[in-house]
Design a protein around this motif. Structure first.
Motif, short mmCIF file in Angstrom:
data_model
loop_
_atom_site.label_atom_id
_atom_site.label_comp_id
_atom_site.label_asym_id
_atom_site.label_seq_id
_atom_site.Cartn_x
_atom_site.Cartn_y
_atom_site.Cartn_z
N LEU A 48 -39.25 -0.12 28.25
CA LEU A 48 -39.09 -1.37 27.26
C LEU A 48 -39.60 -2.81 27.73
CD1 LEU A 48 -35.32 -0.75 26.23
CD2 LEU A 48 -37.42 -0.48 24.77
N ALA A 49 -39.66 -2.61 29.10
CA ALA A 49 -40.32 -3.91 29.73
C ALA A 49 -41.95 -4.05 29.29
CB ALA A 49 -40.12 -3.92 31.24
N LYS A 50 -42.41 -2.99 28.89
CA LYS A 50 -43.99 -3.04 28.70
C LYS A 50 -44.04 -3.23 27.25
CE LYS A 50 -45.02 0.31 32.28
NZ LYS A 50 -45.25 1.75 32.74
N LYS A 51 -43.07 -3.12 26.33
CA LYS A 51 -43.07 -3.18 25.01
C LYS A 51 -43.15 -4.75 24.90
CE LYS A 51 -42.43 0.98 23.91
NZ LYS A 51 -43.64 1.77 23.48
N PRO A 52 -43.99 -5.22 23.66
CA PRO A 52 -44.13 -6.63 23.37
C PRO A 52 -42.75 -7.22 22.85
CG PRO A 52 -45.31 -5.44 21.66
CD PRO A 52 -44.98 -4.35 22.77
N LEU A 53 -42.51 -8.29 23.00
CA LEU A 53 -41.33 -9.04 22.23
C LEU A 53 -41.22 -9.11 21.07
CD1 LEU A 53 -40.74 -11.70 25.07
CD2 LEU A 53 -39.29 -9.72 24.73
N THR A 54 -40.23 -9.43 20.10
CA THR A 54 -40.10 -9.29 18.57
C THR A 54 -41.17 -10.70 18.40
OG1 THR A 54 -38.10 -8.36 18.60
CG2 THR A 54 -38.88 -9.57 16.77
N ASP A 55 -40.78 -11.63 19.04
CA ASP A 55 -41.76 -13.15 18.65
C ASP A 55 -43.07 -12.67 18.76
OD1 ASP A 55 -39.28 -14.25 18.50
OD2 ASP A 55 -39.26 -15.09 20.62
N ALA A 56 -43.57 -11.96 19.71
CA ALA A 56 -45.05 -11.66 19.89
C ALA A 56 -45.57 -10.96 18.86
CB ALA A 56 -45.21 -11.06 21.23
N VAL A 57 -44.84 -9.75 18.53
CA VAL A 57 -45.18 -9.08 17.41
C VAL A 57 -45.29 -9.85 15.99
CG1 VAL A 57 -44.43 -6.89 15.72
CG2 VAL A 57 -44.26 -6.82 18.28
N ASP A 58 -44.16 -10.78 15.65
CA ASP A 58 -43.93 -11.53 14.34
C ASP A 58 -45.13 -12.50 14.52
OD1 ASP A 58 -41.62 -10.39 13.57
OD2 ASP A 58 -40.46 -11.87 14.66
#
Length: 92
Positions: A48-58
């Motif tokens: 999960l730490a490697k996944k992008p944050l929701t803000d980055a995806v948005d």
């Protein structure tokens, strides 16, 4: 009378020892299972730490939408201009 009570106590202690041994085995099993669960949770945490944050995806989605909104009219304008030029030079 005392002897009967001692025999009963010895029997009870024997059952208690057996139950304690079973509990020890259960605790060891639970300990191993918990270690495996904690290891898996740590793996999930790292993943999960490697996944992008929701803000980055948005933000990426917004950028892609903007590119499409600006790109489609530009492509239409280029195609229309090319058509008009071809029509003007080859068909007039």
């Amino acid at each position: 009378m005392l002897e009967v009570r001692v025999v009963k106590l010895e029997s009870d202690v024997s059952h208690i020892r057996r139950d304690v041994e079973e509990l020890k085995a259960d605790v060891k099993s639970i300990d191993r299972n918990m270690a495996a669960v904690l290891e898996k949770l740590e793996g999930l945490k790292e993943s999960l730490a490697k996944k992008p944050l929701t803000d980055a995806v948005d933000k990426k989605i917004s950028e892609a939408k903007l590119a499409v909104l600006l790109g489609v009219p530009a492509l239409i304008a280029i195609g229309t201009t090319a058509y008009k030029l071809i029509a003007h030079f080859y068909f007039s």
